[in-house]
Design a protein around this motif. Sequence first.
Motif, mmCIF file in Angstrom:
data_model
loop_
_atom_site.group_PDB
_atom_site.id
_atom_site.type_symbol
_atom_site.label_atom_id
_atom_site.label_comp_id
_atom_site.label_asym_id
_atom_site.label_seq_id
_atom_site.Cartn_x
_atom_site.Cartn_y
_atom_site.Cartn_z
ATOM 1 N N TYR A 116 -20.165 74.883 -16.158
ATOM 2 C CA TYR A 116 -19.669 73.479 -15.866
ATOM 3 C C TYR A 116 -18.335 73.199 -16.975
ATOM 4 O O TYR A 116 -18.330 73.530 -18.082
ATOM 5 C CB TYR A 116 -20.842 72.501 -15.985
ATOM 6 C CG TYR A 116 -21.276 72.324 -14.638
ATOM 7 C CD1 TYR A 116 -20.910 70.922 -14.075
ATOM 8 C CD2 TYR A 116 -22.112 73.280 -14.182
ATOM 9 C CE1 TYR A 116 -21.695 70.842 -12.878
ATOM 10 C CE2 TYR A 116 -22.860 72.893 -13.091
ATOM 11 C CZ TYR A 116 -22.463 71.699 -12.430
ATOM 12 O OH TYR A 116 -22.853 71.484 -10.916
ATOM 13 N N TYR B 124 -19.616 68.719 -7.684
ATOM 14 C CA TYR B 124 -19.878 70.290 -7.264
ATOM 15 C C TYR B 124 -19.314 70.226 -5.961
ATOM 16 O O TYR B 124 -19.110 69.341 -5.083
ATOM 17 C CB TYR B 124 -21.181 70.361 -7.189
ATOM 18 C CG TYR B 124 -22.214 69.701 -6.286
ATOM 19 C CD1 TYR B 124 -22.421 70.184 -5.101
ATOM 20 C CD2 TYR B 124 -22.599 68.623 -6.834
ATOM 21 C CE1 TYR B 124 -23.409 69.280 -4.309
ATOM 22 C CE2 TYR B 124 -23.533 67.657 -5.994
ATOM 23 C CZ TYR B 124 -23.852 68.300 -4.845
ATOM 24 O OH TYR B 124 -24.546 67.587 -3.746
ATOM 25 N N HIS C 65 -24.980 75.163 -5.130
ATOM 26 C CA HIS C 65 -24.264 74.381 -6.066
ATOM 27 C C HIS C 65 -24.979 73.089 -6.163
ATOM 28 O O HIS C 65 -25.395 72.369 -7.265
ATOM 29 C CB HIS C 65 -23.082 73.937 -5.754
ATOM 30 C CG HIS C 65 -21.833 75.144 -5.717
ATOM 31 N ND1 HIS C 65 -22.184 76.256 -6.387
ATOM 32 C CD2 HIS C 65 -21.041 75.450 -4.746
ATOM 33 C CE1 HIS C 65 -21.251 77.357 -6.113
ATOM 34 N NE2 HIS C 65 -20.513 76.974 -5.030
ATOM 35 N N ALA D 85 -27.151 71.396 -9.453
ATOM 36 C CA ALA D 85 -26.543 70.024 -9.914
ATOM 37 C C ALA D 85 -27.844 69.145 -9.836
ATOM 38 O O ALA D 85 -27.881 68.579 -10.711
ATOM 39 C CB ALA D 85 -25.637 69.407 -8.838
ATOM 40 N N SER E 227 -17.733 69.239 -14.021
ATOM 41 C CA SER E 227 -17.492 69.613 -12.448
ATOM 42 C C SER E 227 -17.899 71.234 -12.817
ATOM 43 O O SER E 227 -17.865 71.981 -13.881
ATOM 44 C CB SER E 227 -16.226 69.639 -11.878
ATOM 45 O OG SER E 227 -15.230 70.178 -12.813
ATOM 46 N N ARG E 228 -18.458 71.740 -11.488
ATOM 47 C CA ARG E 228 -19.058 73.061 -11.650
ATOM 48 C C ARG E 228 -17.898 74.034 -11.431
ATOM 49 O O ARG E 228 -16.789 73.535 -11.252
ATOM 50 C CB ARG E 228 -19.778 73.381 -10.338
ATOM 51 C CG ARG E 228 -19.411 73.355 -8.876
ATOM 52 C CD ARG E 228 -19.906 74.331 -8.326
ATOM 53 N NE ARG E 228 -19.633 75.763 -8.440
ATOM 54 C CZ ARG E 228 -18.815 76.411 -8.336
ATOM 55 N NH1 ARG E 228 -17.688 75.895 -7.323
ATOM 56 N NH2 ARG E 228 -18.506 77.588 -8.437
#
Length: 553
Positions: free
Chosen positions: A311, A404, A410, A414, A451-452
């Motif tokens: 991340y 994500y 994902h 999350a 954010s991923r």
Amino acid sequence: MKKWLTFVIVAMLTLVLAACTATKDAGKEPVKDDIKKDEGTEEGTKEEPLAAEKILYLNNGEEPTSFDPSIGFNAVSWSALNNLMEGLTRLSKDHLAVEATAEKIDVSEDGLTYTFTIRENAKWSNGDPVVAGDFVFAWRHMLNPETASPAAFLAYFIEGAEAYNNGEGAVEDIAIKAPDERTFVVKLTSPNEAFLNIITNPSFFPINEKVATADPKWYTEAATFVGNGPFNLAAWSHDVSFEFEKNANYWDADAVKLDKVHWAMVNDPTTEYQMYQSGELDESGVPAELAEQLKDSAELHIDDQAGLYFYRFNTSMEPFTNTKIRRAFGLAVNRQEIVDYVTKNGEKPANGFVTYGFIGPDGKEFRESVGKLVEFNAEEAKKLLEEGMKEEGYTELPKVVLTYSTSPNHQNIAVALQAKFKEVLGVDVELQNVESAVFASEQKEFKYQLSRSSFLHDYADPVNALESFITGSSMNRTTWSNADYDKLITDIKNETDTNKRWELLKQADQLLMAEMPVFPVYFYNQTTLEKPNVSGILRHPVGYLDLKYTDKN
């Protein structure tokens, strides 16, 4: 990459875009037992049965970002590009860079100048000869600041490349030239033993200069696409599927056994697996919920893969302008729980940014030598959050939104992170799901707070992962900038003493995790279900899916 650097990634398990067949006899056209009337008799005479057409059925997951090799710098573009096009070198079955479009490679005594001789029978899918000028054109295109190629940094070891890409030099100063149609010459800034491996990356593939000059959007449709690899792009229904057919003009066409490859775009691992079970796909990843059930399947293939899931913090957005608050969130993540109960494919928790598999001059594994730089520590996380909030004068933490890209996998990760941040830090984190293409674009524009992301090695050297976070890198996407870190990466690239270089690599990993503009989650691997009648698919630990030698019976 120095000679002491041996890439020996330990086999693990992970989800990977894969796939393939369509019916019980998937991938083959029915053998027709045609009857032909003999003109002189009433009896029919049987013709020889028509050969079955070999069609491999795969899943790309989603629409490729681009088939412009300078732009398609991600997992949903690489696998296709690596089979539609080919560079000067290609990875062998032993994962070594060998001659491909180039039939001969000469290296100067000082290790700076490489002279490639292009194969006389190297052709584009439209029949044009592949010439050295096509490489000059393509590499200049990649480095052109207006192209905004995310891969441009990979070419900075070429003399004049970085200056031109940064808008400080002229295109003519890039040390690449084509003295004649079959000779391509490259001069490096310093010796680089990884060079021949690096240029197997699709970003270094040639572009047909005549075609691209006449039609700058040549790569956007099957009808206009021109490649030089084992396969040609025969059809492309955007966001639905695309199809390859064997490229009869490929210089090594005799080695290619498949007639066609059909790629679906299904971005759901459970649906992908169901398609595999019904015969619509020849390959599938392993859904997390079925990992235990399928772990002993004879159709399960486990392959090495160098990279990680992580991340990114936006260090220009509150509250992640504060290092202690970033570290608090990073230490609140229980990576072992995620790989055990969420992804469930035997991945290793990531306690640093550099993956396993790199052995140093001392014979020790890099990851083991550096140790666990980040791991779950609830008490320390709470303490760091309190200290960070005090430093910033917060009585209440600013709203945190975790973003994500669309995918059940994902989403599951999350949700797990959201729960852990609440449990450990008492922070309510909002989740935001964004369609993949929009996500990629907006992350590069620094629009997300947390954010991923993911990273797959472009070449087998720890610096490839670490260099992503130098100031201004297109791979940074955090706005983080640290002069000490920048200097470390520069020193690593210039250091010729292997022991000193290894120590600098350790320092860079340590500094990155101390400042924590990113937090790692787990290291990748490849777990794939593959039909028994499929063989010869090459999956490289560092590299891309290769179907050149694939067969289907």
